[in-house]
Design an enzyme around this catalytic site. Structure first.
Site, PDB file in Angstrom:
ATOM      1  N   GLY A 182     -18.943 -10.604 -23.738  1.00  0.00           N
ATOM      2  CA  GLY A 182     -18.280  -9.292 -23.660  1.00  0.00           C
ATOM      3  C   GLY A 182     -17.774  -8.780 -24.988  1.00  0.00           C
ATOM      4  N   LYS A 241     -26.827 -16.905 -21.626  1.00  0.00           N
ATOM      5  CA  LYS A 241     -26.088 -16.641 -22.867  1.00  0.00           C
ATOM      6  C   LYS A 241     -26.335 -17.748 -23.892  1.00  0.00           C
ATOM      7  CE  LYS A 241     -22.662 -13.898 -20.391  1.00  0.00           C
ATOM      8  NZ  LYS A 241     -21.472 -13.974 -19.528  1.00  0.00           N
ATOM      9  N   GLY A 273     -14.085  -7.169 -11.127  1.00  0.00           N
ATOM     10  CA  GLY A 273     -15.251  -6.664 -11.855  1.00  0.00           C
ATOM     11  C   GLY A 273     -15.806  -7.636 -12.880  1.00  0.00           C
TER      12      GLY A 273
HETATM   13  N1  HSE Z   1     -20.455 -12.050 -15.023  1.00  0.00           N
HETATM   14  C1  HSE Z   1     -20.231 -12.207 -16.418  1.00  0.00           C
HETATM   15  C2  HSE Z   1     -19.047 -13.146 -16.610  1.00  0.00           C
HETATM   16  C3  HSE Z   1     -19.962 -10.875 -17.052  1.00  0.00           C
HETATM   17  O1  HSE Z   1     -18.356 -13.443 -15.638  1.00  0.00           O
HETATM   18  O2  HSE Z   1     -18.823 -13.592 -17.717  1.00  0.00           O
HETATM   19  C4  HSE Z   1     -20.049 -10.873 -18.545  1.00  0.00           C
HETATM   20  O3  HSE Z   1     -21.322 -11.256 -18.998  1.00  0.00           O
END
Ligand code: HSE
Length: 434
Positions: free
Chosen positions: A135, A206, A188
């Site tokens: 993020g 990732k 979210g």
């Molecule tokens: N679903 C992902 C998380 C969102 O929980 O990290 C960010 O990539």
């Protein structure tokens, strides 16, 4: 300088965050980068719903995936549709049509980065993907810029906000797994399909992206050992706590003499480890560089705002033409080498395991005998008194010294088949040595 025109594909949670920044901070962006960014259109199948949003008043909205790609006015395509097929097609077509692409799509890059990066490079274009990992934490920029001259020996961290949130709630507040998952979805953090989060696949996506950049290697998520948190029993969080450890879902990439270790799994971290205090939806990534030593980046890893901020930062770098130079010059964007991925059973670390043992004389001696035969040395052991159990079986928890995973698994297989052990109840977790 002329304004840079952007087409936003996908106006869900993150897409709306991007629209908010592009539309609400136009003056600030122009002041910062010396060039205006114009949200020229939004592409999304929910046209009627989006037309009702005051945020998008006056912005053209369509469901036609092709039109903006073929529009010579559009400079940058932001792909926030997610998934593989449509998103992959849009990205390819946009690059072929001479657009730069910004994406948060980790699944797409984990699988197809090699081909897409080569295509971008051939066409003199670039792909921005800061938002695809952690993020709002600027890990991609750090690897690409600050670590460009470093030899990186390992990169590891907490890269899924949903899992970190769930484990934090279970550890700190005793909230149940389903309740904590429901909260993470409500906030979210989770993917549309949360099994991607809780089964570890999102972290593996990732890690594939991070390993490509950190080590300059060509990997996909298929090369990564992946285990999630859906099977975690709160009892193990509590036992680990009493031994001084916290449970985290870690993504680990490490260069070894004979290849690379790439793995995602729940991991016990000693409470003094810097990542042990990274809680809730916070992400953190540690990079080990030969010259600079260890650098840890921490911040909000999930949620609309931090992810949208990372998308807009990429758009700005592209409007400045900086990314195009990176793609033209840096070998990692043009093709990378394949490396041997060390099979999971060959890794060596410390282990935690919990056995359900009959509470009678000689049981521990039999378990110790099997461990000794497999060259496994015990660091510590806890047995809870029978008062807590009414089944005649008691939980016994062991921590090992460093051992090869293959030896541990073979020993556990043998132990689980002993008549004094309820093998169905056995649990094994890895302990961080990093
Ligand atoms: N679903 C992902 C998380 C969102 O929980 O990290 C960010 O990539």
């Amino acid at each position: 300088m002329e304004k840079c025109n952007v087409a936003l594909y996908g106006c869900g949670t993150v897409g709306r965050g991007v629209a908010e920044i592009l539309l609400g901070h136009q003056a600030g962006i122009t002041r910062s980068i010396g060039r205006g960014i114009r949200l020229a259109c939004v592409v999304d199948k929910r046209v009627d719903e989006l037309r009702k949003l005051p945020l998008l008043a006056g912005i053209p909205i369509c469901s036609d995936l092709e039109a903006p790609i073929n529009d010579p006015e559009i400079d940058i395509v932001i792909e926030l549709i997610g998934g593989m097929e449509t998103a992959g097609n849009i990205t390819e077509k946009a690059l072929k049509a001479g657009k730069n692409v910004v994406t948060a799509n980790k699944a797409l890059l984990a699988n197809r980065a090699d081909a897409l990066f080569k295509l971008a490079r051939q066409r003199g274009r670039s792909i921005g993907f800061e938002a695809s990992v952690a993020g709002g934490v600027p890990i991609i920029a750090t690897l690409r810029d600050s670590f460009v001259a470093e030899t990186i020996s390992s990169i590891f961290g907490i890269v899924n906000g949903t899992c970190n949130y769930i484990l934090s709630r279970m550890t700190d507040e005793g909230v149940s797994y389903p309740e904590a998952l429901a909260e993470a979805r409500e906030k979210g953090y989770a993917e549309a399909d949360p099994t991607l989060d809780v089964e570890g696949h999102d972290s593996a996506h990732k890690l594939a992206i991070l390993a490509r950049l950190a080590f300059g290697i060509n990997v996909t998520d298929n090369d990564i050992y992946c285990e999630g948190i859906s099977h975690i029993n709160p009892a193990d969080i509590a036992y680990a706590g009493s031994l001084g450890y916290k449970l985290k879902l870690l993504a680990i990439g490490r260069i070894k003499d004979d290849g690379v270790e790439l793995r995602v799994h729940p991991t016990l971290l000693h409470r003094n480890h810097p990542l042990a205090v990274v809680d809730n939806s916070i992400n953190a990534v540690c990079i080990h560089g030969q010259a600079v030593g260890e650098v840890t980046l921490t911040g909000l890893g999930a949620g609309a705002e931090p992810t949208a901020g990372a998308v807009v930062a990429d758009v700005c770098r592209m409007a400045l033409g900086v990314y195009q130079e990176d793609f033209r010059l840096l070998p990692v964007f043009g093709g990378t080498e394949t490396i041997h991925c060390i099979p999971q059973e060959q890794i060596e670390t410390k282990y935690y395991f919990r056995l359900s043992c009959m509470d009678r004389a000689g049981v521990l001696a039999r378990v110790a005998g099997v461990l000794g035969e497999h060259n496994i040395s015990i660091d510590s052991c806890i047995q809870q008194g029978r008062a807590h159990q009414d089944s005649g079986y008691v939980p016994v928890v062991f921590m090992t010294h460093r051992v090869k995973e293959e030896n541990l698994l073979n020993a556990l297989r043998e132990i689980n088949s002993l008549e004094c052990i309820d093998g169905a109840e056995s649990v094994m977790l890895r302990v961080a040595e990093i």
